[in-house]
Design a protein around this motif. Structure first.
Motif, PDB file in Angstrom:
ATOM      1  N   GLN A 107       0.828  -1.203   0.000  1.00  0.00           N
ATOM      2  CA  GLN A 107       0.000   0.000   0.000  1.00  0.00           C
ATOM      3  C   GLN A 107       0.865   1.257   0.000  1.00  0.00           C
ATOM      4  O   GLN A 107       0.547   2.243  -0.677  1.00  0.00           O
ATOM      5  CB  GLN A 107      -0.941  -0.004   1.208  1.00  0.00           C
ATOM      6  CG  GLN A 107      -2.054  -1.041   1.115  1.00  0.00           C
ATOM      7  CD  GLN A 107      -3.035  -0.941   2.261  1.00  0.00           C
ATOM      8  OE1 GLN A 107      -2.741  -0.358   3.305  1.00  0.00           O
ATOM      9  NE2 GLN A 107      -4.217  -1.511   2.086  1.00  0.00           N
ATOM     10  N   LEU A 108       1.954   1.224   0.744  1.00  0.00           N
ATOM     11  CA  LEU A 108       2.865   2.363   0.764  1.00  0.00           C
ATOM     12  C   LEU A 108       3.532   2.530  -0.601  1.00  0.00           C
ATOM     13  O   LEU A 108       3.754   3.660  -1.058  1.00  0.00           O
ATOM     14  CB  LEU A 108       3.922   2.174   1.853  1.00  0.00           C
ATOM     15  CG  LEU A 108       4.897   3.336   2.063  1.00  0.00           C
ATOM     16  CD1 LEU A 108       4.158   4.607   2.456  1.00  0.00           C
ATOM     17  CD2 LEU A 108       5.937   2.977   3.126  1.00  0.00           C
ATOM     18  N   GLN A 111       1.073   4.279  -2.696  1.00  0.00           N
ATOM     19  CA  GLN A 111       0.980   5.678  -2.303  1.00  0.00           C
ATOM     20  C   GLN A 111       2.188   6.464  -2.805  1.00  0.00           C
ATOM     21  O   GLN A 111       2.067   7.629  -3.204  1.00  0.00           O
ATOM     22  CB  GLN A 111       0.878   5.794  -0.780  1.00  0.00           C
ATOM     23  CG  GLN A 111       0.701   7.223  -0.270  1.00  0.00           C
ATOM     24  CD  GLN A 111      -0.604   7.854  -0.760  1.00  0.00           C
ATOM     25  OE1 GLN A 111      -1.676   7.297  -0.567  1.00  0.00           O
ATOM     26  NE2 GLN A 111      -0.506   9.022  -1.395  1.00  0.00           N
ATOM     27  N   ALA A 135       0.442   7.693   5.314  1.00  0.00           N
ATOM     28  CA  ALA A 135       0.581   6.317   4.835  1.00  0.00           C
ATOM     29  C   ALA A 135       1.827   5.664   5.422  1.00  0.00           C
ATOM     30  O   ALA A 135       1.813   4.488   5.801  1.00  0.00           O
ATOM     31  CB  ALA A 135       0.643   6.296   3.303  1.00  0.00           C
ATOM     32  N   GLU A 138       1.214   4.834   9.134  1.00  0.00           N
ATOM     33  CA  GLU A 138       0.352   3.655   9.237  1.00  0.00           C
ATOM     34  C   GLU A 138       1.148   2.385   8.956  1.00  0.00           C
ATOM     35  O   GLU A 138       0.947   1.351   9.600  1.00  0.00           O
ATOM     36  CB  GLU A 138      -0.828   3.788   8.277  1.00  0.00           C
ATOM     37  CG  GLU A 138      -1.840   4.845   8.728  1.00  0.00           C
ATOM     38  CD  GLU A 138      -2.939   5.071   7.710  1.00  0.00           C
ATOM     39  OE1 GLU A 138      -2.940   4.390   6.668  1.00  0.00           O
ATOM     40  OE2 GLU A 138      -3.801   5.951   7.944  1.00  0.00           O
ATOM     41  N   GLU A 139       2.069   2.450   7.996  1.00  0.00           N
ATOM     42  CA  GLU A 139       2.911   1.293   7.677  1.00  0.00           C
ATOM     43  C   GLU A 139       3.822   0.947   8.852  1.00  0.00           C
ATOM     44  O   GLU A 139       4.160  -0.225   9.079  1.00  0.00           O
ATOM     45  CB  GLU A 139       3.744   1.585   6.428  1.00  0.00           C
ATOM     46  CG  GLU A 139       4.326   0.364   5.765  1.00  0.00           C
ATOM     47  CD  GLU A 139       3.238  -0.561   5.229  1.00  0.00           C
ATOM     48  OE1 GLU A 139       3.238  -1.745   5.643  1.00  0.00           O
ATOM     49  OE2 GLU A 139       2.397  -0.133   4.419  1.00  0.00           O
TER      50      GLU A 139
END
Length: 234
Positions: A107-108, A111, A135, A138-139
């Motif tokens: 996901q990162l 992003q 982001a 959150e990672e």
């Protein structure tokens, strides 16, 4: 051997005709790898080991450093200038400093691509950096709990690591510079404020200060070299 998409975050000479490369990869997250670039100044691999160029590469090995055995470009390099370029160096340095090796972060990675795309299009920089910073946090297993800013009837809050937002009850706090306006924090909690101009003046600046405080703590208050670029005259 693993073939995957990747971006170069940073590279430097290592041994003769080799470079040591920090990568952000789609499958393995941050990886430090060796690549043989040859002696020629026109080396194809040397020309590909550049930041902001989408790559498809093959990694091999289980030792301290993996080996890049095959690398190809899969798109044009992102066209970044002035503050958009400085911002891109900033997010690269954040990834190098804060991500641990080989931590899956698809996901990162997505992003990261979205941020480079937005910066290359000339979109407003501040919201793109805040989205990327969120982001990344959150990672790393960190996130903001904005519940207190709606539950306490105070005008300002402190943010304290491992405690979160703490209400400021004093009308004249000693460290007012580290206080965050409650209305601003409430606006920040609504992600829409990242995509459009906030109707509350000062929200963007408060968000920047909040993220800077949190990131500086994660960095051990060791300065980022990329921030110095913004202070230079263009």
């Amino acid at each position: 051997m693993i073939e995957q998409n990747a971006f170069v975050l940073h590279s430097r000479p290592y041994r003769e005709n080799q470079q040591l490369v920090d990568l952000l990869t789609e499958q393995d997250g941050k990886v430090t790898a060796l690549v043989y670039v040859g002696q020629s100044k026109r080396s194809i691999k040397k020309g590909l080991i550049q930041p902001f160029l989408p790559l498809r590469l093959t990694l091999k090995g289980q030792g301290k450093f993996k080996q890049i055995t095959q690398v190809d470009s899969i798109g044009k390099s992102f066209s970044l200038i002035k503050h958009s370029l400085f911002s891109s160096f900033y997010i690269n340095e954040l990834l190098i400093r804060l991500l641990t090796e080989q931590m899956t972060c698809q996901q990162l990675f997505s992003q990261y691509q979205e941020t480079l795309t937005a910066l290359a299009k000339g979109e407003e920089i501040a919201p793109q950096l805040r989205l990327f910073e969120l982001a990344l946090l959150e990672e790393l297993g960190l996130s903001f709990d904005f519940t207190p800013v709606f539950e306490h009837d105070v005008s300002h809050f402190h943010y304290i690591a491992e405690q979160g937002f703490v209400p400021v009850y004093s009308a004249f706090p000693k460290n007012k510079a580290q206080c965050f306006n409650t209305a601003h924090l409430q606006a920040i909690s609504q992600r829409e404020s990242l995509y459009k101009n906030s109707t509350i003046e000062g929200v963007s600046y408060t968000f920047k200060l909040l993220m800077r405080q949190v990131i500086n703590q994660l960095l051990g208050n060791q300065p980022l070299n990329s921030r110095k670029l913004f202070n230079k005259k263009n």
